[in-house]
Design an enzyme around this catalytic site. Structure first.
Site, PDB file in Angstrom:
ATOM      1  CB  SER A  63      -0.933  -0.018   1.219  1.00 53.01           C
ATOM      2  OG  SER A  63      -0.218  -0.265   2.402  1.00 53.01           O
ATOM      3  CD  GLU A  76       1.099   7.634   5.189  1.00 48.07           C
ATOM      4  OE1 GLU A  76       0.854   6.569   5.783  1.00 48.07           O
ATOM      5  OE2 GLU A  76       1.644   8.608   5.739  1.00 48.07           O
ATOM      6  CG  ASP A 103       1.622  14.406  16.817  1.00 50.59           C
ATOM      7  OD1 ASP A 103       1.597  13.700  17.842  1.00 50.59           O
ATOM      8  OD2 ASP A 103       2.185  14.071  15.767  1.00 50.59           O
ATOM      9  CG  PHE A 148      10.382  13.231   8.732  1.00 49.57           C
ATOM     10  CD1 PHE A 148      10.013  14.551   8.945  1.00 49.57           C
ATOM     11  CD2 PHE A 148      10.293  12.719   7.429  1.00 49.57           C
ATOM     12  CE1 PHE A 148       9.581  15.342   7.889  1.00 49.57           C
ATOM     13  CE2 PHE A 148       9.870  13.513   6.377  1.00 49.57           C
ATOM     14  CZ  PHE A 148       9.515  14.824   6.606  1.00 49.57           C
ATOM     15  CG  HIS A 197       1.561   1.827   4.689  1.00 49.26           C
ATOM     16  ND1 HIS A 197       0.402   1.973   3.956  1.00 49.26           N
ATOM     17  CD2 HIS A 197       1.842   3.065   5.183  1.00 49.26           C
ATOM     18  CE1 HIS A 197      -0.015   3.234   4.020  1.00 49.26           C
ATOM     19  NE2 HIS A 197       0.847   3.914   4.751  1.00 49.26           N
TER      20      HIS A 197
HETATM   21  P1  FAD Z   1      -3.325   7.095  19.997  1.00 45.01           P
HETATM   22  O1  FAD Z   1      -3.195   5.661  19.688  1.00 45.01           O
HETATM   23  O2  FAD Z   1      -4.637   7.607  20.446  1.00 45.01           O
HETATM   24  O3  FAD Z   1      -2.323   7.475  21.162  1.00 45.01           O
HETATM   25  C1  FAD Z   1      -0.934   7.547  21.040  1.00 45.01           C
HETATM   26  C2  FAD Z   1      -0.309   7.488  22.440  1.00 45.01           C
HETATM   27  O4  FAD Z   1      -0.883   8.480  23.271  1.00 45.01           O
HETATM   28  C3  FAD Z   1      -0.584   6.170  23.112  1.00 45.01           C
HETATM   29  O5  FAD Z   1       0.430   5.249  22.872  1.00 45.01           O
HETATM   30  C4  FAD Z   1      -0.652   6.566  24.554  1.00 45.01           C
HETATM   31  O6  FAD Z   1       0.627   6.565  25.095  1.00 45.01           O
HETATM   32  C5  FAD Z   1      -1.122   7.965  24.555  1.00 45.01           C
HETATM   33  N1  FAD Z   1      -2.540   8.020  24.898  1.00 45.01           N
HETATM   34  C6  FAD Z   1      -3.610   7.851  24.080  1.00 45.01           C
HETATM   35  N2  FAD Z   1      -4.749   7.974  24.784  1.00 45.01           N
HETATM   36  C7  FAD Z   1      -4.393   8.235  26.047  1.00 45.01           C
HETATM   37  C8  FAD Z   1      -5.135   8.484  27.235  1.00 45.01           C
HETATM   38  N3  FAD Z   1      -6.479   8.481  27.253  1.00 45.01           N
HETATM   39  N4  FAD Z   1      -4.444   8.715  28.382  1.00 45.01           N
HETATM   40  C9  FAD Z   1      -3.101   8.706  28.393  1.00 45.01           C
HETATM   41  N5  FAD Z   1      -2.337   8.502  27.300  1.00 45.01           N
HETATM   42  C10 FAD Z   1      -2.985   8.267  26.143  1.00 45.01           C
HETATM   43  N6  FAD Z   1      -0.625  12.331  12.054  1.00 45.01           N
HETATM   44  C11 FAD Z   1      -1.370  13.265  11.404  1.00 45.01           C
HETATM   45  O7  FAD Z   1      -1.543  14.382  11.936  1.00 45.01           O
HETATM   46  N7  FAD Z   1      -1.935  13.013  10.187  1.00 45.01           N
HETATM   47  C12 FAD Z   1      -1.807  11.815   9.571  1.00 45.01           C
HETATM   48  O8  FAD Z   1      -2.335  11.615   8.472  1.00 45.01           O
HETATM   49  C13 FAD Z   1      -1.032  10.785  10.210  1.00 45.01           C
HETATM   50  N8  FAD Z   1      -0.887   9.564   9.667  1.00 45.01           N
HETATM   51  C14 FAD Z   1      -0.194   8.586  10.339  1.00 45.01           C
HETATM   52  C15 FAD Z   1      -0.113   7.300   9.789  1.00 45.01           C
HETATM   53  C16 FAD Z   1       0.586   6.294  10.448  1.00 45.01           C
HETATM   54  C17 FAD Z   1       0.631   4.917   9.831  1.00 45.01           C
HETATM   55  C18 FAD Z   1       1.240   6.575  11.676  1.00 45.01           C
HETATM   56  C19 FAD Z   1       2.030   5.503  12.379  1.00 45.01           C
HETATM   57  C20 FAD Z   1       1.157   7.842  12.251  1.00 45.01           C
HETATM   58  C21 FAD Z   1       0.431   8.869  11.597  1.00 45.01           C
HETATM   59  N9  FAD Z   1       0.295  10.148  12.146  1.00 45.01           N
HETATM   60  C22 FAD Z   1      -0.443  11.105  11.482  1.00 45.01           C
HETATM   61  C23 FAD Z   1       0.953  10.484  13.410  1.00 45.01           C
HETATM   62  C24 FAD Z   1       0.031  10.298  14.633  1.00 45.01           C
HETATM   63  O9  FAD Z   1      -1.061  11.202  14.549  1.00 45.01           O
HETATM   64  C25 FAD Z   1       0.867  10.576  15.879  1.00 45.01           C
HETATM   65  O10 FAD Z   1       1.816   9.572  16.059  1.00 45.01           O
HETATM   66  C26 FAD Z   1       0.076  10.801  17.158  1.00 45.01           C
HETATM   67  O11 FAD Z   1       0.957  11.314  18.140  1.00 45.01           O
HETATM   68  C27 FAD Z   1      -0.579   9.575  17.745  1.00 45.01           C
HETATM   69  O12 FAD Z   1      -1.622   9.146  17.000  1.00 45.01           O
HETATM   70  P2  FAD Z   1      -2.293   7.698  17.324  1.00 45.01           P
HETATM   71  O13 FAD Z   1      -3.451   7.567  16.436  1.00 45.01           O
HETATM   72  O14 FAD Z   1      -1.282   6.654  17.332  1.00 45.01           O
HETATM   73  O15 FAD Z   1      -2.788   8.003  18.828  1.00 45.01           O
END
Ligand code: FAD
Length: 306
Positions: free
Chosen positions: A20, A22, A114, A224, A274
């Site tokens: 896939s 991105e 973030d 990065f 990916h």
């Molecule tokens: P989550 O899984 O919700 O959380 C990440 C971490 O935060 C967890 O490991 C945990 O330690 C902590 N956490 C979560 N919830 C709680 C809680 N309730 N209490 C305490 N701690 C908590 N970013 C963008 O802006 N746009 C994108 O398109 C994008 N695409 C991405 C694609 C991939 C494949 C990856 C790996 C990352 C991408 N990111 C993107 C980056 C991502 O948004 C960041 O890494 C962000 O910091 C975490 O997102 P997540 O969905 O993993 O968060």
């Protein structure tokens, strides 16, 4: 998970490897042209899906939507739209998701995102918004039968206090309905392999696809990686050392490095990759070629050639 060399050579070139790609939404006409020439180059490799990122802080909502909509309109590719919880209420995020469903998008990459102030500023959920990715996944599953991918961190997410807490968070995303994990990129496969084993031990059975980033610019990728909490091994830095003003050689080294990484994962039984394309096709195309992928020529075209 080991593969014999014979099994590996059978695997490469039999269509058993899935990829896939991105992309990120373009900011200018010039970038739009570059993106579309990359999509056109990579599309005949028949990726399982192509995903389009959502800008940090939710800044590219319209551009992500426009890119995904154009992929749907103009290609046979299956687009996956990235969606984050940042700076938006649940209602706003749900409206974006419904809109995607209505135009025919069936796959969302569901992320927390973030802080709008950047990854160094502590993340605070929007009051009235989804609190994290697991919460978003659950919300999306209520809207429609989306296929959902979520993010995984072989080297631990920087916000996570421990590896165990990070795994609990990953499990929460899968329990909420995530169908696949796509990992943050990394360069040392032992992190991915350990993460995979830990996830299986935690009862996570969905596919865990490694994210691979070809190194177009070592300095930029290293920066990065530092922000994403992925380590850059010293052996990798050594491979690019001295090539700062030699892009042609750096490019050849980058192809070799990424192919070696992917091939080592194939040896471990990995069949899906990916690629973070950075909207550039050349390195990804070459690596896919070495993984055995070939352009699929439409039957009607093939007949016309005969
Ligand atoms: P989550 O899984 O919700 O959380 C990440 C971490 O935060 C967890 O490991 C945990 O330690 C902590 N956490 C979560 N919830 C709680 C809680 N309730 N209490 C305490 N701690 C908590 N970013 C963008 O802006 N746009 C994108 O398109 C994008 N695409 C991405 C694609 C991939 C494949 C990856 C790996 C990352 C991408 N990111 C993107 C980056 C991502 O948004 C960041 O890494 C962000 O910091 C975490 O997102 P997540 O969905 O993993 O968060």
């Amino acid at each position: 998970m080991a593969n014999s060399p014979e099994r590996k050579s059978r695997l490469l070139g039999t269509g058993e490897i899935d990829v896939s790609f991105e992309f990120f939404p373009p900011k200018s006409e010039k970038m739009e042209t570059a993106l579309w020439s990359s999509i056109e180059r990579l599309a005949p490799l028949r990726p399982e899906f192509v995903s389009v990122t959502y800008g940090a802080g939710g800044t590219t909502r319209e551009r992500t939507h426009a890119t995904v909509a154009r992929i749907l309109r103009e290609t046979d590719l299956k687009p996956a739209a990235h969606l984050t919880c940042v700076a938006a209420t649940k209602e706003e995020v749900d409206a974006v998701a419904r809109d995607y469903w209505d135009i025919g998008v069936r796959h969302i990459v569901a992320l927390r995102g973030d802080s709008a102030g950047g990854p160094d500023v502590k993340y605070e959920p929007h009051p009235g918004g989804y609190v994290n990715a697991a919460d978003l996944v659950a919300g999306l599953k209520k809207i429609a039968r989306f296929e959902i991918s979520a993010a995984g961190y072989p080297e631990k997410h920087p916000d996570s206090p421990t590896v165990a807490a990070d795994m609990d968070n990953l499990k929460a995303k899968v329990d909420a309905g995530a169908d696949r994990i796509i990992t943050q990129f990394g360069f040392d496969n032992t992190h991915y392999l350990r993460f995979f084993e830990r996830a299986r031990a935690a009862g996570i059975w969905v596919p865990i696809t490694p994210g691979i980033v070809p190194i177009h610019n070592f300095k930029q990728v290293a920066s990065f990686a530092a922000k994403a909490g992925a380590c850059v091994p010293s052996w990798l830095a050594r491979r690019f050392d001295g090539l700062e003003s030699d892009p042609a050689t750096s490019h050849l080294v980058a192809a070799a490095v990424a192919t070696e990484q992917a091939m080592d994962l194939v040896d471990e039984g990995v069949k899906k990759f990916h690629f973070y394309t950075l909207n550039r096709a050349d390195l990804v195309y070459a690596i896919c070629h070495l993984l055995g992928l070939r352009e699929v020529v439409e039957r009607s075209q093939a007949r016309a050639v005969v």
